[in-house]
Design a protein around this motif. Sequence first.
Motif, PDB file in Angstrom:
ATOM      1  N   ASP A  17      45.290  46.627  57.277  1.00  0.00           N
ATOM      2  CA  ASP A  17      46.504  45.830  57.453  1.00  0.00           C
ATOM      3  C   ASP A  17      47.435  45.949  56.249  1.00  0.00           C
ATOM      4  N   TYR A  18      46.949  45.576  55.058  1.00  0.00           N
ATOM      5  CA  TYR A  18      47.864  45.543  53.930  1.00  0.00           C
ATOM      6  C   TYR A  18      48.270  46.928  53.472  1.00  0.00           C
ATOM      7  N   SER A  19      47.477  47.952  53.791  1.00  0.00           N
ATOM      8  CA  SER A  19      47.852  49.303  53.394  1.00  0.00           C
ATOM      9  C   SER A  19      49.099  49.784  54.135  1.00  0.00           C
ATOM     10  N   ARG A  20      49.477  49.106  55.212  1.00  0.00           N
ATOM     11  CA  ARG A  20      50.711  49.473  55.915  1.00  0.00           C
ATOM     12  C   ARG A  20      51.935  49.315  55.018  1.00  0.00           C
ATOM     13  N   TYR A  21      51.847  48.416  54.052  1.00  0.00           N
ATOM     14  CA  TYR A  21      53.002  48.126  53.209  1.00  0.00           C
ATOM     15  C   TYR A  21      53.046  48.989  51.951  1.00  0.00           C
ATOM     16  N   LEU A  22      52.055  49.828  51.765  1.00  0.00           N
ATOM     17  CA  LEU A  22      52.005  50.679  50.584  1.00  0.00           C
ATOM     18  C   LEU A  22      52.756  51.982  50.830  1.00  0.00           C
ATOM     19  N   ARG A  24      53.516  55.916  51.255  1.00  0.00           N
ATOM     20  CA  ARG A  24      52.711  56.951  51.892  1.00  0.00           C
ATOM     21  C   ARG A  24      51.942  57.787  50.879  1.00  0.00           C
ATOM     22  N   SER A  26      50.275  56.614  48.412  1.00  0.00           N
ATOM     23  CA  SER A  26      49.172  55.850  47.827  1.00  0.00           C
ATOM     24  C   SER A  26      47.841  56.571  48.054  1.00  0.00           C
ATOM     25  N   TYR A 101      47.217  36.108  60.845  1.00  0.00           N
ATOM     26  CA  TYR A 101      48.148  37.195  60.550  1.00  0.00           C
ATOM     27  C   TYR A 101      47.508  38.553  60.791  1.00  0.00           C
ATOM     28  N   SER A 102      46.294  38.736  60.290  1.00  0.00           N
ATOM     29  CA  SER A 102      45.651  40.038  60.402  1.00  0.00           C
ATOM     30  C   SER A 102      45.180  40.317  61.821  1.00  0.00           C
TER      31      SER A 102
END
Length: 260
Positions: A17-22, A24, A26, A101-102
């Motif tokens: 989930d949170y890796s979506r906001y990192l 590309r 990363s 949320y997740s």
Amino acid sequence: MFAMTLLGLGWVNCGADYSRYLPRTSNGRAVTWWTTLGGVLPPLALLVFGVLLNAGDPKLAGAAAADPVGALAAELPTWFLVPYLLAAIGGFASGAIMDIYSSGMSMPALGIPVRRHLAVLVDGALMAFGGWYVLFVSPSFFATFQAFLSVIGVAMAAWTAVFLVEQWRRRHTGFELTSLRALGWPAVLSLAVATAVGLGLVTSGDPHIARAVGFLLTDGAARGTLGAMNLGVVVALAVAAALYACTASLAGRPTSGGTR
């Protein structure tokens, strides 16, 4: 099995989930390590504290198994009850918000044609029901918590297997959003079958939940070591991975409309 569920499988969706906001660019290993350490270190500290509490005061530990809030709060000085209560409420609220949320992405990620706000509504209703059950129906907090880890561990293991197999497939076919299928029936089928098989191989100390699990075990196996192992978590992981790997290519043609 409990450690694997609590400290491993339960954090797969968070990492995804949170890796979506990192960016590309990363590093994938960095994402994995940050998620692993962030998910493991706090529960690990609590587990060590629980072991020390159980060894130092078995009577208090037994009382905490039935009523953790009341038993632990009774040992605190009066002035500490206010911050203790605020911390408990804050922990419950933050956990609920994070979970809603997740997990609002879980059903859309499997290809189930439901809008995200409806998926979040379903998850919120399940959480509210679970809270009501623990507070007013459950005979023991510890037994219900173990049952929760077993049941959710089976479903999470199946979901994780589908997710990882799909990630492996996407490494070869690409991650273009326009290639997503409208209905991922292989994922839904794999999740449902693996969850059903896994639930049949776990047991529960909660008498109400026990009626819905362990149906694939004999009475002797359910009361023995095999029942206590909660092997259904690992079985669900293997069954979902194998089933989805075999059926994923049979899905219908991908859509060209992107995501909703």
